[in-house]
Structures are given as C-alpha cells and as structure tokens.
Scaffold this active site. Sequence first.
Site, PDB file in Angstrom:
ATOM      1  N   ASP A 148      31.747  41.239   9.326  1.00  0.00           N
ATOM      2  CA  ASP A 148      32.707  41.502  10.394  1.00  0.00           C
ATOM      3  C   ASP A 148      32.486  42.881  11.005  1.00  0.00           C
ATOM      4  OD1 ASP A 148      34.734  40.695  12.024  1.00  0.00           O
ATOM      5  OD2 ASP A 148      36.313  40.797  10.530  1.00  0.00           O
TER       6      ASP A 148
ATOM      7  N   ARG B 243      37.196  43.979  21.493  1.00  0.00           N
ATOM      8  CA  ARG B 243      38.205  44.810  22.158  1.00  0.00           C
ATOM      9  C   ARG B 243      38.189  46.234  21.612  1.00  0.00           C
ATOM     10  NH1 ARG B 243      43.318  40.953  20.937  1.00  0.00           N
ATOM     11  NH2 ARG B 243      42.205  38.989  21.157  1.00  0.00           N
TER      12      ARG B 243
ATOM     13  N   LYS C   6      37.727  47.358   9.557  1.00  0.00           N
ATOM     14  CA  LYS C   6      36.514  47.350  10.397  1.00  0.00           C
ATOM     15  C   LYS C   6      36.846  47.661  11.845  1.00  0.00           C
ATOM     16  CE  LYS C   6      37.447  43.210  12.332  1.00  0.00           C
ATOM     17  NZ  LYS C   6      37.408  42.779  13.745  1.00  0.00           N
TER      18      LYS C   6
END
Length: 346
Positions: A246, A257, A193
Amino acid sequence: MTKHVSVLVAGSWGTALASVLAANDLDVTIWTRNAEQAEEINTLHTNSRYLQDIALSPRIRATTSIREAVENKDAVVFVVPSAGMREVASQVREFLSPDTLVIHATKGFESLTLKRMTTVLAEELPQCDPGRIVVLSGPSHAEEVIRECPTTVVVASPTVEAAEAAQDLFINSYFRVYTNPDVTGVEVGGALKNIIALGAGLSDGLRFGDNAKAALLTRGLAEIARLGAEMGANPMTFAGLAGIGDLVVTCTSTHSRNWKAGYLLGQGEPLDQVLDKMGMVVEGVKTTKSAYALAQEYGVTMPITNELHHVLFEGKAPRAAVEDLMGRGRTHEIEEVANQTDKWIL
C-alpha cells in the site's frame, strides 16, 4: 442463494468495492445521503462525481435509507471516512442483525480518541461479535479497481472464519484477496502510509527527485513498523500488502489523493486551499495529527511524521522540514538491532 450485501457510502472506493461485489453476482445496495447521486446510480448506472462516466452494474442499487441499506443483509461494508465512522455506525446499530458480517475498508484513526476503526465499530455495534469484524486493506486505487485492473488486497480478522467469509465475497479473477489474523497491523499500515504519501508528494512538489522519494518510502516504512509493533502488530505484516504494498502504490501514483495534496503543498499552496481543491477527504492530514499523538503516547521516534506535523499544523516551510530531516544526528539504519550489540555481527 444470492447473497445481499450493502456498502456504506457511495464515494469512489465504496463504489469500486460495490462493483467488485456485483461482478461476483451479489445483489449490492449502496447507501448515500445524496438523493441526486442515488437517482443517478439507479437510472444512469454511473457515479459521475467520483468515477466520471464509468458504467456500473445494474446489480448495484442506491438508497438514501440507512434502514433499507442495512436490514436483512448478509454483509455490510463500511467505506466511511474515519471522521464519520462512529456517526454512521451509530445509525446502523438498530437495523443490523448480530449475524451480519461487518467489514470496513477505511484507512485512518478516530481523531479524538486515536482508536482504530475496528474498535469504533465494536463499540457502536455491541450486538456484533468483535472477533468477526473484518478490515480490508492493501494497494488498491478505486480508479483501477473499477476498470477491473488486476488488484491484490488483504482481509484481516481475529476469526479465520470471518476473514475467509470476506475473502469469498470479494475474490475474483481481477481482485485477489489474502487473509491475515493481524488486524492491528493491517489497520495501522493502511492508516500510516497516507502520511508518507503526503511526504512523497511534497518531495515531488519540491522536485527533489527519485533518491529522496525512495528514502522517504524506506524510512517511512520503518516508522510505520516501529509504531505498529508498539501497538501490538506483527512486524511481518508491514512487509506485506497492507504495509509495503500500500505504501508503494500510494506514494508513487497520481491517483493518490494524499500524494496530490503533498505535491500541491510542495508547490507552495497553503493547506486550506489544497483541501478545497481536492474536493474529497485526504485522510493523511488527520492521520498525521493522530500519529503524532500516538508516537508521543507510545514513546516512538517518528521524524518524518513529526516534520509533516510541523508543516501541516505549525506553518513550517516544506523545504525547511526536509533540511531538518537531512540534518538529524547520525544513527544506525536498524537502530533496534544495533542497540543490542556493541560490535557488528558479520
């Protein structure tokens, strides 16, 4: 009796998980190589480098001694960047009891070997039963967990007793934990992901809008499931917390990030400058290289991953990569189903 748990290392996610454990009345030792960081955690009860001025529980005690962190603990939680997992596990080996529950919350592959983190841990900790190693994953930003925002994750292990033991350590009123036997699926979903999140950030940096990002998430999930199934995962896992859950949180949140790194790339900044600016590990960059190699090894088509690989490591312009994705030959949405029939089934 109070349980004693250690967390390795004291980054943002490790500190957030330590806080969950401390909230559950466990004694938590968190390990860091940085003596100043350990002193700050022990005296000021903050970890300002990663979580600003958030107050930490006094039940969390930091140490720079790996022996002190690991010895005589009921559970050890590895929250180590994938590139450092083998090194840290090798340091832990001589101090870890075979009875200690081993959990990891790292999302990535080992770059050189393309191995999942549970495999790395099993190799470096031979005294531990591989069937009792647990992975924790799911949609969970450290910045929200540390503030006790409602969060739901999954723990996976081949052994139901180990998964439930990890579940019992972490579950509370704001941190809900489900169990799953599909270790491969949970690890693959958590790692891949991050690649799609880089793509989503890149798309936003190019100002391509919501339609493009929705397409990236949807087709990205198809890529994740395609490779995961070839690696032995249960495709249904990717419809759960370690998959779509997720994926959504990492691709749509400014806490991510990987999204931030992709956004800066889309704005025209070079990769080296982006990584310097981030100041923390961006797992999606190394994972893109690993997934590119895995796709070739397993013979799986992964066009989004391929184009991101070209952008990150071959100097391709982001806009050109998107144009090539959009210009691919026409195909069916569910290719695997369409290839098994020569007519539509209504």
